[in-house]
Design a protein around this motif. Structure first.
Motif, short mmCIF file in Angstrom:
data_model
loop_
_atom_site.label_atom_id
_atom_site.label_comp_id
_atom_site.label_asym_id
_atom_site.label_seq_id
_atom_site.Cartn_x
_atom_site.Cartn_y
_atom_site.Cartn_z
N SER A 1 0.72 -0.95 -0.15
CA SER A 1 0.05 -0.07 -0.06
C SER A 1 0.84 1.47 -0.03
CB SER A 1 -0.74 0.18 1.32
OG SER A 1 -0.68 0.54 2.34
N GLU A 2 0.09 2.11 -0.09
CA GLU A 2 1.34 3.59 0.04
C GLU A 2 1.82 3.76 1.56
OE1 GLU A 2 2.34 4.91 -2.75
OE2 GLU A 2 2.00 3.21 -3.30
N SER A 3 0.89 3.62 2.52
CA SER A 3 1.63 3.62 3.59
C SER A 3 2.51 3.95 3.92
CB SER A 3 0.39 2.48 4.44
OG SER A 3 0.94 3.53 6.31
N PRO A 4 3.68 4.84 4.17
CA PRO A 4 5.31 4.70 4.32
C PRO A 4 5.16 3.47 6.17
CG PRO A 4 4.14 6.64 3.98
CD PRO A 4 3.00 6.25 5.03
N ASN A 5 4.42 3.93 7.17
CA ASN A 5 4.28 3.27 8.49
C ASN A 5 4.58 1.83 8.28
OD1 ASN A 5 6.20 5.57 9.05
ND2 ASN A 5 6.15 4.95 11.11
N TRP A 6 3.47 1.42 7.75
CA TRP A 6 2.39 0.44 7.61
C TRP A 6 2.97 -0.37 6.42
CZ3 TRP A 6 0.71 -1.87 12.49
CH2 TRP A 6 0.44 -0.64 13.08
N SER A 7 2.99 0.03 5.60
CA SER A 7 3.74 -0.98 4.25
C SER A 7 5.08 -0.52 3.35
CB SER A 7 2.62 -1.07 2.86
OG SER A 7 2.47 -2.12 1.90
N LYS A 8 5.35 0.53 3.36
CA LYS A 8 6.36 1.20 2.30
C LYS A 8 7.59 0.69 2.62
CE LYS A 8 6.33 3.90 -0.76
NZ LYS A 8 6.16 5.39 -1.56
N PHE A 9 7.44 0.42 4.16
CA PHE A 9 8.86 0.17 5.16
C PHE A 9 9.45 -1.01 4.54
CE2 PHE A 9 6.50 -1.48 8.05
CZ PHE A 9 6.71 -2.37 8.53
N TYR A 10 8.06 -2.27 4.46
CA TYR A 10 9.07 -3.48 4.06
C TYR A 10 9.95 -3.51 2.52
CZ TYR A 10 5.95 -5.21 7.86
OH TYR A 10 5.21 -5.50 8.81
N ASP A 11 10.87 -3.88 2.77
CA ASP A 11 11.55 -4.07 1.48
C ASP A 11 11.53 -5.93 0.87
OD1 ASP A 11 13.06 -4.67 -0.73
OD2 ASP A 11 14.83 -3.75 -0.05
N ARG A 12 10.04 -6.10 0.91
CA ARG A 12 9.96 -7.73 0.63
C ARG A 12 11.06 -8.14 -0.22
NH1 ARG A 12 5.80 -3.37 0.75
NH2 ARG A 12 3.79 -4.00 2.29
N LYS A 13 11.42 -7.84 -0.89
CA LYS A 13 12.05 -8.42 -1.41
C LYS A 13 13.38 -9.00 -1.91
CE LYS A 13 14.71 -7.95 -6.18
NZ LYS A 13 14.22 -7.34 -8.32
N ALA A 14 13.65 -7.80 -0.25
CA ALA A 14 15.70 -7.88 0.34
C ALA A 14 14.89 -9.62 1.12
CB ALA A 14 15.65 -7.25 -0.22
N LEU A 15 14.12 -9.01 1.66
CA LEU A 15 13.85 -10.06 3.14
C LEU A 15 14.02 -11.20 2.37
CD1 LEU A 15 10.91 -6.99 4.76
CD2 LEU A 15 13.68 -7.60 5.26
N ALA A 16 12.72 -11.15 1.54
CA ALA A 16 12.17 -12.35 1.19
C ALA A 16 13.58 -13.28 0.34
CB ALA A 16 11.47 -12.47 -0.30
N GLN A 17 14.87 -12.43 0.05
CA GLN A 17 16.18 -13.43 -0.46
C GLN A 17 16.67 -13.94 1.07
OE1 GLN A 17 17.78 -10.27 -2.40
NE2 GLN A 17 16.47 -10.41 -3.83
N THR A 18 16.39 -13.38 1.78
CA THR A 18 16.91 -13.66 3.49
C THR A 18 16.79 -15.03 4.25
OG1 THR A 18 18.27 -11.66 3.70
CG2 THR A 18 18.43 -12.63 5.54
N ILE A 19 14.76 -15.14 4.48
CA ILE A 19 14.34 -15.63 5.51
C ILE A 19 13.62 -16.87 5.01
CG2 ILE A 19 13.50 -13.81 6.95
CD1 ILE A 19 11.42 -13.20 4.87
N ASP A 20 13.24 -17.63 5.64
CA ASP A 20 12.58 -19.27 4.99
C ASP A 20 11.27 -18.49 5.11
OD1 ASP A 20 14.52 -20.40 6.08
OD2 ASP A 20 14.80 -20.29 7.99
#
Length: 574
Positions: free
Chosen positions: A401-420
């Motif tokens: 979503s466009e919410s900075p504090n509830w959505s945009k702060f997640y770098d989902r692509k980078a996080l998914a490369q690391t976590i299970d």
């Protein structure tokens, strides 16, 4: 009159001779400019850098330091060409390198580094030049990334070769009857350009490109220039092999097939396990046990050994949830330094051992957008250390979503490369203070949220777990001054069924949301409920199957209809 004619005739041959001489001079000048080679020699200056570094035929901005075993690369060079995730933390004067299985910390002028928080002796330290440029020693770079640094003893130039890099080798042609003949490597692709080097016959060179009838080449001493294409012959291609990959992480007790996780909401005390009924098909329980207590990285622990024993006796895995308490200021402070991040990680490792956990579930919400990279760094540092202890790492994220504090702060692509596993909390499409009534999670919205992660963030479906709600909301609409005012109350899954029965209502299926729906009037107000039941639960699980996701996660245990476990099991694991 006759005299004038004789004068004109005598001048004509002279003019023709002059014109021929002029044309000859111009032609000679043209031939000289166009075809006669330049024999002047020039030494490359490497842009004024004493020890230049090259990669794939391009000179990098910063040079190297030292030589042979003490060779070092600038930190910015490593970050630019090898690992963009390399971090320099000025507050602790530390360089932090994270790989799939290692967290390495180097400090300026110290020979003792740390790998996964264990001391490791270096032959040469990280140093800072007089200009303030940081240089990393060669040994850990070669070990961690599998690179090669090919240093010229003649010029000091360094050629960086990374795993997977392709080098096209050629040789200069040979003339057996003219062994003394050389080939001019020029500054530009032209015979008029200055000569950088006279290449002997059979000299091996690297080819980095072509410009017309010329090859752009590089010598092993770093010199870059051009030679005619007909002066080289192919001598093979070199590809630096990839280093041996880190062993694939395997949890203590590998889960097979689609996973069903449920969250156990613990506020102050753990639930009475004797009151918890059977949960067929459930694989993992994630109790909300660990919470960020302050900006120094201290954690509050609500873990309970008796609950852990109860879960293990029933074959459930436990992924202890770690929350930031949804406090952005506290989160900013705790993520700011390596020492604070490592303090949190060490506590989680301690708790995991204490309660015999199989994993940690990270639940950071309401985070400042400026902490986006620090959160990724925390996860990159956390994962190798948890994996070392056999722990699964999962993380909860909201839909895009466009919410900075509830959505945009997640770098989902980078996080998914690391976590299970990444858990998509696909609910609260309409939240408790929403200005309009609506479904907690309509089916089209859930599918759109899924596709956002799969397609835009490139999260692998094998890592994605779909979060589904075990709750709904009763929406009350009141007309005040001609405007509709909305209030909402969250209720357990069974509440709409009781209301339907008590008020003798008829449920209708909403094609728009993919859910059953009821509405009724009470005290002049309209009440509306988009129902969570067998229909909606099975439809969400079917989405997980459609996109071949890793499984589903339910928020939360205690809100469900007792049959919900079987609804999920029968659809997820038929």
């Amino acid at each position: 009159m006759f005299g004038g004619s004789r004068t004109g005739r005598s001048r004509a041959p002279w003019k023709l001779a002059f014109l021929a001489l002029l044309c000859g001079a111009l032609l000679g000048t043209y031939v000289w400019i166009r075809y006669v080679p330049n024999f002047l020699h020039e030494k490359p200056d490497f842009q004024g850098i004493e020890k230049p570094v090259f990669h794939q035929g391009q000179q990098l901005e910063l040079g190297a330091m030292g030589k042979q075993e003490s060779l070092k690369l600038a930190l910015d060079t490593v970050k630019e060409t090898i690992d963009e995730a390399l971090l320099y933390e000025s507050s602790s004067d530390s360089a932090i390198i994270t790989t799939k299985d290692k967290v390495v910390r180097l400090r300026t002028s110290e020979l003792t580094a740390k790998i996964n928080e264990k001391p490791f002796q270096l032959r040469f330290p990280m140093v800072k030049s007089e200009e303030g440029v940081l240089y990393l020693p060669m040994d850990p770079l070669k070990e961690l990334y599998g690179i090669e640094l090919r240093e010229s003893g003649q010029t000091g130039a360094v050629i960086l070769v990374k795993p997977g890099d392709e080098i096209r080798w050629h040789k200069t042609v040979s003339w057996p009857d003219k062994p003394e003949r050389t080939i001019s490597m020029r500054k530009e692709p032209s015979v008029k350009a200055a000569i950088y080097s006279d290449l002997p016959q059979g000299e091996r060179v690297m080819v980095w490109g072509e410009e017309g009838d010329w090859y752009r080449i590089q010598l092993t001493n770093g010199y870059l220039g051009y030679v005619p294409r007909d002066t080289l012959v192919d001598d093979g291609t070199e590809v630096l092999p990839e280093p041996k990959a880190a062993a694939q992480f395997e949890p203590q007790k590998p889960l097979t097939g689609p996973i069903h996780v449920t969250w156990e909401h613990v506020l102050t005390k753990n639930p009475d396990t004797s009151a918890i009924g059977p949960m067929p098909g459930l694989d993992v329980i994630s109790p909300t046990w660990f919470h960020l207590q302050d900006g120094e990285g201290n954690l509050k622990n609500l873990g309970d050994a008796a609950y852990a024993n109860w879960a293990h006796e029933r074959g459930y895995h436990i992924w202890g949830l770690f929350s930031n308490g949804f406090d952005p200021k506290r989160t900013t402070a705790a993520l700011a330094t390596y020492d604070k991040r490592m303090k949190m990680i060490k506590q989680l490792l301690s708790y995991a051992a204490l309660y015999k956990l199989q994993g940690i579930n990270i639940d950071f919400e309401n985070v400042n957008l400026s902490d986006k990279q620090n959160l990724v760094q925390f996860v990159r540092e956390l994962t190798p250390l948890l994996h070392e202890q056999g722990l699964v790492v999962s993380m909860d994220v909201t839909p895009r979503s466009e919410s900075p504090n509830w959505s945009k702060f997640y770098d989902r692509k980078a996080l998914a490369q690391t976590i299970d596993y990444m858990m998509l909390m696909a609910y609260d499409e309409h939240w408790d203070s929403s200005p309009v009534a609506g479904s907690v999670a309509s089916l089209p919205w859930v599918e759109k949220s899924l596709l956002g992660l799969l397609e835009e963030d490139e999260v692998p479906p094998s890592k994605l777990i779909l979060g589904i709600p075990f709750y709904t909301r009763v929406w009350t609409e009141t007309v005040k001054n001609g405007k509709t005012v909305v209030d909402a109350k969250a209720v357990f899954m069974d509440m709409p069924q009781r209301i339907t029965k008590e008020k003798k209502l008829t449920q209708t299926f909403s094609k728009e949301t993919g859910q059953n729906y009821i509405e009724y009037k009470e005290d002049g107000k309209r009440n509306r409920i988009w129902i969570e039941d067998e229909t909606s639960v099975k439809a969400r699980v079917a989405l997980a199957q459609k996109y071949k996701l890793a499984g589903v996660a339910s928020w939360r245990r205690g809100y469900e209809n007792p049959n919900a476990w079987e609804w999920i099991r029968s659809t997820l694991k038929p």
